[in-house]
Design a protein around this motif. Structure first.
Motif, short mmCIF file in Angstrom:
data_model
loop_
_atom_site.label_atom_id
_atom_site.label_comp_id
_atom_site.label_asym_id
_atom_site.label_seq_id
_atom_site.Cartn_x
_atom_site.Cartn_y
_atom_site.Cartn_z
N THR A 51 -3.27 0.37 -4.07
CA THR A 51 -3.50 1.74 -3.62
C THR A 51 -4.78 2.32 -4.19
O THR A 51 -5.28 1.87 -5.22
CB THR A 51 -2.31 2.63 -4.03
N ALA A 52 -5.29 3.33 -3.49
CA ALA A 52 -6.43 4.08 -4.00
C ALA A 52 -5.99 5.24 -4.89
O ALA A 52 -6.83 5.92 -5.48
CB ALA A 52 -7.26 4.62 -2.82
N ASP A 87 0.86 -1.18 0.00
CA ASP A 87 0.00 0.00 0.00
C ASP A 87 0.90 1.24 0.00
O ASP A 87 1.97 1.24 0.61
CB ASP A 87 -0.89 -0.02 1.25
N VAL A 89 -5.42 -0.97 -8.38
CA VAL A 89 -6.15 0.14 -7.76
C VAL A 89 -7.28 -0.40 -6.89
O VAL A 89 -8.04 -1.27 -7.29
CB VAL A 89 -6.71 1.08 -8.84
N LYS A 90 -7.38 0.13 -5.68
CA LYS A 90 -8.47 -0.21 -4.77
C LYS A 90 -9.74 0.53 -5.20
O LYS A 90 -9.65 1.68 -5.64
CB LYS A 90 -8.14 0.20 -3.34
N PRO A 91 -10.91 -0.07 -5.03
CA PRO A 91 -11.15 -1.45 -4.59
C PRO A 91 -10.87 -2.43 -5.71
O PRO A 91 -11.00 -2.09 -6.89
CB PRO A 91 -12.63 -1.44 -4.23
N ASP A 97 -5.20 6.56 -8.05
CA ASP A 97 -5.50 5.95 -9.34
C ASP A 97 -5.31 6.86 -10.54
O ASP A 97 -5.77 6.56 -11.63
CB ASP A 97 -6.92 5.40 -9.36
#
Length: 221
Positions: free
Chosen positions: A79-80, A51, A100-102, A82
């Motif tokens: 990670t978020a 992360d 990329v999260k989610p 993006d």
């Protein structure tokens, strides 16, 4: 396979760790960048999931230090962040992939398998020594025309042996591939799993070198 999970969000980390264990990975989970660097110094990992938004030491700095010091462990960034520039930056720092999260666990596992194949310089998803075949995507093994589905730990054990055919692995070597931090290791766990694999595939798929360890045969010349 041993995975270092570097994630400070407890809910995400717990879910990913359980999914990885269910998929036959041994997992060590740390929650800040400083502990991540210490873990890489003290243990050998097949892959790391990183992360970027970490406390103490940011994930970008963790990745920069690992690559600056020549640490070759494959890293998938989770990670978020993006934006295109974020993805370019992560890859340029030395990440092997960027998720990329989610995200869906199935996609993460597939990306991990792809990165590990590239690290092994092999394009085929099937592990084989010419006698045994093992499919990491399905946990199916075949030998002499017999195809069976292995349990998570049976798979992890046979995978460890097939990744280094002809190399003798000790009990400690095999336990590294089977158990992460905090998991209780029973004294006869390795022998129990070897017996289970042999029962499913045949007595000769894993050879015992008395007093030293176990091995899968080298591929035939």
């Amino acid at each position: 396979m041993r995975v270092l999970l570097i994630e400070d969000d407890h809910m995400i980390g717990a879910a990913v760790m359980q999914a990885l264990r269910d998929a036959a990975y041994a997992v060590d989970w740390v929650k800040d960048g400083d502990l991540a660097i210490e873990a890489v110094y003290s243990e050998t990992y097949d892959i790391a999931l990183l992360d970027l938004g970490l406390p103490v030491v940011d994930g970008r700095e963790v990745l920069r230090r690992l690559r600056a010091e020549g640490r070759k462990v494959p890293v998938i960034v989770l990670t978020a962040r993006d934006t295109l520039n974020d993805r370019i930056d992560g890859l340029d720092l030395g990440a092997d992939d960027y998720v990329v999260k989610p995200f869906e666990i199935g996609e993460l596992l597939a990306r991990m398998r792809a990165v590990l194949r590239r690290q092994g310089s092999g394009s085929s998803p099937i592990l084989t020594n010419g006698r045994i075949e093992l499919d990491p995507a399905t946990r199916e093994a075949s030998f002499s025309g017999e195809k069976v589905v292995l349990s998570a730990r049976e798979f992890a054990l046979l995978q460890a042996l097939l990744m280094q055919p002809g190399v003798i692995l000790s009990r400690g070597d095999l336990e590294r591939h089977l158990y992460g931090w905090g998991e209780e290791v029973e004294s006869n766990a390795v022998e129990f799993l070897i017996h289970a694999v042999r029962k499913k595939l045949g007595a000769t798929v894993i050879r015992n070198v008395r007093g030293v360890g176990w091995m899968a045969d080298r591929p035939p010349c």
